[in-house]
Write a protein that holds these residues in place. Structure first.
Motif, PDB file in Angstrom:
ATOM      1  N   UNK A 124       0.541  -1.445  -0.203  1.00 16.96           N
ATOM      2  CA  UNK A 124       0.362   0.110   0.201  1.00 16.96           C
ATOM      3  C   UNK A 124       1.050   1.254   0.225  1.00 16.96           C
ATOM      4  N   UNK A 125       0.921   1.855  -1.475  1.00 17.50           N
ATOM      5  CA  UNK A 125       1.304   3.474  -1.190  1.00 17.50           C
ATOM      6  C   UNK A 125       2.867   2.893  -0.964  1.00 17.50           C
ATOM      7  N   UNK A 126       3.200   1.804  -1.320  1.00 15.82           N
ATOM      8  CA  UNK A 126       4.953   1.698  -1.633  1.00 15.82           C
ATOM      9  C   UNK A 126       5.647   0.833  -0.254  1.00 15.82           C
ATOM     10  N   UNK A 127       4.603   0.705   0.786  1.00 14.73           N
ATOM     11  CA  UNK A 127       4.753   0.077   1.641  1.00 14.73           C
ATOM     12  C   UNK A 127       4.584  -1.796   1.913  1.00 14.73           C
ATOM     13  N   UNK A 128       4.783  -2.666   1.611  1.00  8.28           N
ATOM     14  CA  UNK A 128       4.476  -3.860   1.526  1.00  8.28           C
ATOM     15  C   UNK A 128       3.393  -4.310   2.870  1.00  8.28           C
ATOM     16  N   UNK A 129       2.520  -5.076   2.541  1.00  8.15           N
ATOM     17  CA  UNK A 129       0.873  -5.338   3.556  1.00  8.15           C
ATOM     18  C   UNK A 129       1.028  -6.551   3.715  1.00  8.15           C
ATOM     19  N   UNK A 130       0.101  -6.811   2.789  1.00 14.32           N
ATOM     20  CA  UNK A 130      -0.467  -8.367   3.186  1.00 14.32           C
ATOM     21  C   UNK A 130       0.389  -9.618   1.537  1.00 14.32           C
ATOM     22  N   UNK A 131       1.378  -8.755   1.065  1.00 16.11           N
ATOM     23  CA  UNK A 131       2.122  -9.365   0.635  1.00 16.11           C
ATOM     24  C   UNK A 131       1.975 -10.787  -0.601  1.00 16.11           C
ATOM     25  N   UNK A 132       2.236 -11.792  -0.624  1.00 13.14           N
ATOM     26  CA  UNK A 132       1.982 -12.603  -1.385  1.00 13.14           C
ATOM     27  C   UNK A 132       1.699 -14.031  -0.292  1.00 13.14           C
ATOM     28  N   UNK A 237      -7.472   4.457  -7.907  1.00 18.26           N
ATOM     29  CA  UNK A 237      -5.029   4.683  -8.200  1.00 18.26           C
ATOM     30  C   UNK A 237      -4.664   6.115  -8.206  1.00 18.26           C
ATOM     31  N   UNK A 238      -5.143   6.923  -8.176  1.00 15.77           N
ATOM     32  CA  UNK A 238      -4.855   8.387  -8.041  1.00 15.77           C
ATOM     33  C   UNK A 238      -4.231   9.085  -6.318  1.00 15.77           C
ATOM     34  N   UNK A 239      -5.336   8.214  -6.067  1.00 14.46           N
ATOM     35  CA  UNK A 239      -5.080   8.881  -4.487  1.00 14.46           C
ATOM     36  C   UNK A 239      -4.053   9.373  -3.795  1.00 14.46           C
ATOM     37  N   UNK A 240      -2.561   8.815  -3.541  1.00 11.85           N
ATOM     38  CA  UNK A 240      -2.010   8.525  -2.941  1.00 11.85           C
ATOM     39  C   UNK A 240      -0.996   9.919  -3.700  1.00 11.85           C
ATOM     40  N   UNK A 241      -1.249  10.122  -5.389  1.00 14.43           N
ATOM     41  CA  UNK A 241      -0.198  11.310  -6.092  1.00 14.43           C
ATOM     42  C   UNK A 241      -1.498  12.554  -5.454  1.00 14.43           C
ATOM     43  N   UNK A 242      -2.539  12.975  -5.159  1.00 13.19           N
ATOM     44  CA  UNK A 242      -3.053  13.923  -4.499  1.00 13.19           C
ATOM     45  C   UNK A 242      -2.513  14.694  -3.335  1.00 13.19           C
ATOM     46  N   UNK A 243      -1.506  15.805  -2.809  1.00 11.47           N
ATOM     47  CA  UNK A 243      -1.419  16.585  -2.170  1.00 11.47           C
ATOM     48  C   UNK A 243      -1.657  16.392  -0.227  1.00 11.47           C
ATOM     49  N   UNK A 244      -3.249  16.328  -0.801  1.00 11.01           N
ATOM     50  CA  UNK A 244      -4.497  16.759   0.382  1.00 11.01           C
ATOM     51  C   UNK A 244      -4.276  15.610   0.769  1.00 11.01           C
ATOM     52  N   UNK A 245      -4.000  14.105   0.770  1.00  6.89           N
ATOM     53  CA  UNK A 245      -3.711  12.692   1.376  1.00  6.89           C
ATOM     54  C   UNK A 245      -2.904  12.228   1.725  1.00  6.89           C
ATOM     55  N   UNK A 249      -1.931   9.137   3.416  1.00  4.58           N
ATOM     56  CA  UNK A 249      -0.646   8.234   2.215  1.00  4.58           C
ATOM     57  C   UNK A 249       0.531   7.652   4.117  1.00  4.58           C
ATOM     58  N   UNK A 250       0.954   8.579   4.646  1.00  9.51           N
ATOM     59  CA  UNK A 250       1.494   8.656   5.417  1.00  9.51           C
ATOM     60  C   UNK A 250       1.332   8.229   6.789  1.00  9.51           C
ATOM     61  N   UNK A 251       0.492   7.472   6.975  1.00 10.54           N
ATOM     62  CA  UNK A 251       0.140   7.122   8.164  1.00 10.54           C
ATOM     63  C   UNK A 251      -0.413   5.842   7.997  1.00 10.54           C
ATOM     64  N   UNK A 252      -0.815   5.522   7.117  1.00 11.92           N
ATOM     65  CA  UNK A 252      -1.072   3.760   6.576  1.00 11.92           C
ATOM     66  C   UNK A 252       0.419   3.320   6.030  1.00 11.92           C
ATOM     67  N   UNK A 253       0.872   4.285   5.929  1.00 13.88           N
ATOM     68  CA  UNK A 253       2.677   3.417   5.530  1.00 13.88           C
ATOM     69  C   UNK A 253       3.345   2.861   6.690  1.00 13.88           C
ATOM     70  N   UNK A 254       2.956   4.124   7.733  1.00  9.83           N
ATOM     71  CA  UNK A 254       3.423   3.323   9.066  1.00  9.83           C
ATOM     72  C   UNK A 254       2.969   2.414   9.610  1.00  9.83           C
ATOM     73  N   UNK A 255       1.130   2.587   9.718  1.00  5.85           N
ATOM     74  CA  UNK A 255       0.857   1.374   9.914  1.00  5.85           C
ATOM     75  C   UNK A 255       1.066   0.024   9.645  1.00  5.85           C
TER      76      UNK A 255
END
Length: 508
Positions: A124-132, A237-245, A249-255
């Motif tokens: 998610x947004x470049x951070x591995x989540x459920x992987x394989x 698919x464009x969610x992470x590219x909008x500055x207001x998000x 996105x950083x919170x999700x990556x940290x989680x």
């Protein structure tokens, strides 16, 4: 002067060439989208709002207005039939509620999990989540190796031994509810069952006691943040590219990082303890590590898969069961006749016992019906999907290869063609003698990729509900929302706010 002019001219030529390339690429993409439309436009479905974005604007608008996209899918299924399609950019999703095709595709291993969802859940947004992990692996051999390693940890014999832990953790919830009843305060049932189911999975899977009913751990918040991120990552698919998000996105990556780093630490510590001959708990993690040790080869990639499954257990092992329990409490509070019948069965089978045995669970037949009916109306994992690798005729409609088939348990379970008065909460649908339609009720999916933990989840849910029914009366706080919130999994939007009182066991 000459150099400056030369650089300006060269820059202009490069920009012109770049614009030309982008324009040609755009025209090529337009032609590709048009070809996709021509290939699949014979399949029924709602009109597209956008030539390029397809039905994406409708879905995004529904989400923005706090609506439920699954109700939209249900409306389309009722209007267009058991096979309909929607477009998301160049992707074609074919929704199928035809039982024969549900059986054909879900009961077979030749239809892989869809690639788009795999990519969206892998990271998610470049951070591995459920992987394989077990849920996302597309390669059958890769998935089968993991399943072979994990299967012993979910055998019926091992699950039977977990009944004591289920009782122990459920007792903590009962103590908490007794305090709420004594103080006559409101109870946020979704939050409470979320914490107790997370306590259970952490204890039985990883041998840890976090006591989340008392401690404000970061884990519940991290899981919810990951689920929120998952919805946006899959549907926009464009969610992470909008500055207001970007802050979210950083919170999700940290989680995601918190869950994975915790898993890596726990797995490493347990491996060291096993290697050093230490006294280790006989939990799911120990079972998995020992099973993995019996494999002929375990690569670094396999070790990463173990971490993928750690996160999967955290998400699937607690979130879906907690939501089922919350929805069950909500429906019982709305249906006093069903509640009274369930309480009577618990009184007859359990009486005043504090320790519910494995054999007791088998005798709670009506409670099983209540839990199944809860999952019919509120399948907490609302569907699954497969890539169509070959052309297929579905309900008389030719569907070319390349599409993704969506199988929605939410849609199928609410269709009149399968269930009479489908929006009515009626546990008698699952009476042992009642006729049951096949391949239209699959809250845990079906076939070889069905949920490994479904028996675990239903045992846990039964223990918690039986103790709750045994000791407490509960009523919904007036005015709260009874709608559904979509976080990838489905949960009660209002949180199931209740007043709780002690039951008066007359004559006992």
């Amino acid at each position: 002067m000459f150099l400056s002019t030369f650089i300006s001219t060269l820059t202009a030529h490069v920009l012109g060439l770049l614009l030309l390339v982008l324009f040609v690429a755009f025209l090529g993409y337009c032609a590709y989208v048009k070809c996709v439309h021509l290939k699949y436009d014979h399949i029924p479905g709602p009109p597209r709002e956008s030539v390029f974005l397809g039905h994406s604007p409708i879905l995004l608008r529904t989400m923005k207005n706090d609506g439920l996209v699954h109700d939209l899918f249900l409306k389309w299924a009722e209007r267009y039939g058991p096979v309909f399609k929607i477009n998301l950019l160049h992707h074609v999703l074919v929704f199928v509620s035809c039982p024969e095709t549900v059986k054909e595709m879900l009961m077979s291993s030749k239809y892989p999990k869809d690639m788009f969802l795999h990519k969206s859940l892998f990271s998610m947004f470049g951070q591995r989540f459920l992987g394989n992990g077990l849920v996302t692996a597309r390669n059958h051999d890769q998935w089968y190796k993991q399943r072979r390693i994990i299967d012993p940890a979910f055998s019926s014999l091992y699950l039977r031994s977990l009944t004591g832990t289920f009782n122990e953790q459920a007792e903590k919830l009962m103590t908490k509810l007794a305090d709420v009843a004594d103080k006559k305060t409101e109870s946020h049932m979704l939050e409470l069952v979320n914490r107790v189911t997370l306590d259970v999975i952490i204890k039985v899977a990883f041998g840890m006691d976090l006591d989340l009913l008392e401690d404000r751990s970061l884990f519940p918040k991290a899981i919810e943040t990951c689920l929120q991120g998952m919805v946006h990552n899959v549907r926009n698919v464009l969610f992470q590219f909008h500055p207001k998000n970007w802050a979210f996105v950083a919170e999700v990556r940290a989680a995601c990082k918190l869950l994975r780093s915790t898993g890596a630490e726990w797995i490493h510590n347990r491996k060291m303890a096993i290697q050093n001959g230490g006294d280790v708990p006989k939990d799911i993690l120990t079972q998995i590590i020992k099973s993995a040790g019996k494999e002929e080869s375990m690569t670094k990639e396999d070790e990463e898969f173990m971490l993928d499954n750690f996160v999967t257990f955290f998400i699937a092992g607690q979130e879906t069961t907690a939501n089922q329990l919350a929805f069950c409490i909500m429906e019982l509070a709305r249906h006093p006749d069903v509640l009274e019948k369930a309480q009577k069965e618990v009184d007859d089978v359990i009486g005043m016992k504090r320790e519910i045995s494995y054999d007791d669970l088998g005798k709670l037949v009506y409670l099983s019906q209540v839990l199944k009916e809860t999952l019919r109306l509120y399948p907490t994992a609302p569907g699954t999907s497969r890539d169509l690798v070959n052309d297929l005729v579905i309900d008389g409609i030719h569907v070319p290869a390349g599409a993704t088939c969506i199988f929605s348990s939410y849609v199928s379970s609410r269709l009149e063609m399968f269930f009479e008065n489908p929006l009515e909460f009626n546990p008698d649908r699952f009476h042992p003698d009642a006729p049951k339609p096949y391949y239209c009720y699959f809250p845990f999916s079906l076939g070889p990729r069905s949920c490994l933990g479904q028996n675990f989840a239903q045992m846990e849910a039964k223990v918690v509900m039986a103790k709750l029914l045994q000791r407490f009366e509960f009523a919904l706080t007036p005015g709260q929302s009874l709608e559904i919130r979509d976080l990838g999994t489905l949960r009660p939007k209002g949180g199931v706010m209740c007043t709780v009182t002690h039951r008066n066991h007359r004559g006992q």
